[in-house]
Write a protein that holds these residues in place. Structure first.
Motif, PDB file in Angstrom:
ATOM      1  N   THR A 147      -9.870  77.213 -20.236  1.00 22.12           N
ATOM      2  CA  THR A 147     -10.629  77.740 -19.096  1.00 22.12           C
ATOM      3  C   THR A 147     -10.364  76.924 -17.837  1.00 22.12           C
ATOM      4  OG1 THR A 147     -12.342  78.514 -20.621  1.00 22.12           O
ATOM      5  CG2 THR A 147     -12.936  78.388 -18.300  1.00 22.12           C
TER       6      THR A 147
ATOM      7  N   ASP B  65     -16.004  82.638  -6.702  1.00 28.43           N
ATOM      8  CA  ASP B  65     -16.418  83.774  -7.520  1.00 28.43           C
ATOM      9  C   ASP B  65     -15.886  83.632  -8.954  1.00 28.43           C
ATOM     10  OD1 ASP B  65     -17.635  86.359  -7.928  1.00 28.43           O
ATOM     11  OD2 ASP B  65     -15.627  87.254  -7.773  1.00 28.43           O
ATOM     12  N   VAL B  66     -14.624  83.277  -9.081  1.00 25.35           N
ATOM     13  CA  VAL B  66     -14.006  83.131 -10.405  1.00 25.35           C
ATOM     14  C   VAL B  66     -14.610  81.939 -11.151  1.00 25.35           C
ATOM     15  CG1 VAL B  66     -11.848  82.624 -11.630  1.00 25.35           C
ATOM     16  CG2 VAL B  66     -11.879  84.318  -9.790  1.00 25.35           C
TER      17      VAL B  66
ATOM     18  N   LEU C 266     -12.655  83.719  -3.339  1.00 27.79           N
ATOM     19  CA  LEU C 266     -12.138  84.139  -4.646  1.00 27.79           C
ATOM     20  C   LEU C 266     -12.361  83.039  -5.678  1.00 27.79           C
ATOM     21  CD1 LEU C 266     -10.462  85.912  -6.607  1.00 27.79           C
ATOM     22  CD2 LEU C 266      -8.422  84.794  -5.666  1.00 27.79           C
TER      23      LEU C 266
ATOM     24  N   LEU D  52      -8.578  78.224 -14.345  1.00 26.06           N
ATOM     25  CA  LEU D  52      -9.227  78.051 -13.049  1.00 26.06           C
ATOM     26  C   LEU D  52      -8.300  77.325 -12.071  1.00 26.06           C
ATOM     27  CD1 LEU D  52     -11.760  78.627 -11.436  1.00 26.06           C
ATOM     28  CD2 LEU D  52     -12.733  76.498 -12.331  1.00 26.06           C
TER      29      LEU D  52
ATOM     30  N   PHE E 152      -6.178  79.862 -10.451  1.00 23.08           N
ATOM     31  CA  PHE E 152      -6.883  80.608  -9.413  1.00 23.08           C
ATOM     32  C   PHE E 152      -7.031  79.817  -8.120  1.00 23.08           C
ATOM     33  CE2 PHE E 152      -8.031  83.595 -12.735  1.00 23.08           C
ATOM     34  CZ  PHE E 152      -7.990  84.803 -12.041  1.00 23.08           C
TER      35      PHE E 152
ATOM     36  N   TRP F 125     -17.929  82.976 -12.412  1.00 23.35           N
ATOM     37  CA  TRP F 125     -17.776  83.956 -13.486  1.00 23.35           C
ATOM     38  C   TRP F 125     -17.290  83.278 -14.773  1.00 23.35           C
ATOM     39  CZ3 TRP F 125     -13.360  86.060 -16.009  1.00 23.35           C
ATOM     40  CH2 TRP F 125     -13.655  87.168 -16.830  1.00 23.35           C
ATOM     41  N   PHE F 126     -16.297  82.380 -14.659  1.00 21.21           N
ATOM     42  CA  PHE F 126     -15.782  81.680 -15.842  1.00 21.21           C
ATOM     43  C   PHE F 126     -16.887  80.935 -16.582  1.00 21.21           C
ATOM     44  CE2 PHE F 126     -10.916  80.939 -15.143  1.00 21.21           C
ATOM     45  CZ  PHE F 126     -10.693  82.292 -15.274  1.00 21.21           C
TER      46      PHE F 126
ATOM     47  N   ARG G  19      -7.242  88.340  -5.783  1.00 20.39           N
ATOM     48  CA  ARG G  19      -7.666  88.503  -7.171  1.00 20.39           C
ATOM     49  C   ARG G  19      -6.552  89.165  -7.975  1.00 20.39           C
ATOM     50  NH1 ARG G  19     -12.534  88.284  -9.324  1.00 20.39           N
ATOM     51  NH2 ARG G  19     -13.489  88.259  -7.255  1.00 20.39           N
TER      52      ARG G  19
END
Length: 158
Positions: free
Chosen positions: A72, A16-17, A13, A76, A79, A20-21, A85
Motif C-alpha cells: 500500500t 484523496d488517494v 489527487l 501511494l 500516486f 481512500w487507501f 487519477r
C-alpha cells in the motif's frame, strides 16, 4: 547543497488517494494510517494490534500484514508522481524480511517511486520501527499503470 523534498505532483489527487487507501476495508481493519507524502515518497504507519499477531508466543505481527503495509505504501508513492487519477495494479512485489517487528511498537513504511515509466512504475520500500536502526523488511515492487495515453491507444514509443 541538500535537495529539499518536493511536494506531490497533484496534492488534491494524492490527498484523496491517501485517505481512500487508509479507509478501504482491509486497510481500515489492520489500522493503516497516513503519515507523510512528498514527490516520489510516501510513509504510512501500522500501530501495533494484538489481533494482527502471527505468532501468539512471540507477539510478532503477521507477515501478511507487513506485506499489505509495504504494498500500500509503495502504491501511494506512485500516486505522488501522478498528475491525474489512473488505475494502477501491483505486478510484482518482492519482500526481504530481515527481522520480526518488535511487539507492542508501531511499524512504519517509507516507499519511493524511483522510476515512473509510461506503463510501469518501480518502487522500493523500507519497513522499520523508531529507535531500531535495523529495518524489519525491504520491498521492491513494480506497478502497471493505466495511463491516459495507453487508454487513448497511443503507439508504443510515442
Amino acid at each position: 547543497m541538500q535537495n529539499l523534498p518536493l511536494p506531490v505532483l497533484n496534492p488534491a489527487l494524492f490527498d484523496d488517494v491517501a485517505r481512500w487507501f487508509c479507509q478501504i476495508p482491509h486497510s481500515a481493519t489492520i489500522g493503516l494510517e497516513f503519515v507523510n507524502g512528498e514527490r516520489s515518497r510516501a510513509t504510512l504507519r501500522l500501530p501495533y494490534n494484538t489481533a494482527l499477531v502471527g505468532n501468539p508466543r512471540t507477539g510478532v505481527l503477521n507477515g501478511g500484514v507487513m506485506t499489505s503495509l509495504i504494498d500500500t505504501t509503495s502504491a501511494l508513492a506512485v500516486f505522488s508522481m501522478l498528475e491525474n487519477r489512473e488505475a494502477i495494479a501491483t505486478l510484482d512485489l518482492r519482500i526481504d524480511y530481515l527481522r520480526g517487528a518488535t511487539p507492542g511498537e508501531t511499524v512504519y513504511c517509507t516507499a519511493e517511486c524511483y522510476r515512473l515509466g509510461r506503463q510501469i512504475a518501480f518502487t522500493r520500500a523500507t519497513a522499520y520501527q523508531e529507535g531500531n536502526d535495523q529495518p524489519i523488511a525491504y520491498g521492491v515492487g513494480t506497478f502497471m499503470r493505466e495511463s491516459s495515453q495507453a487508454q487513448l491507444g497511443s503507439k508504443p514509443g510515442a
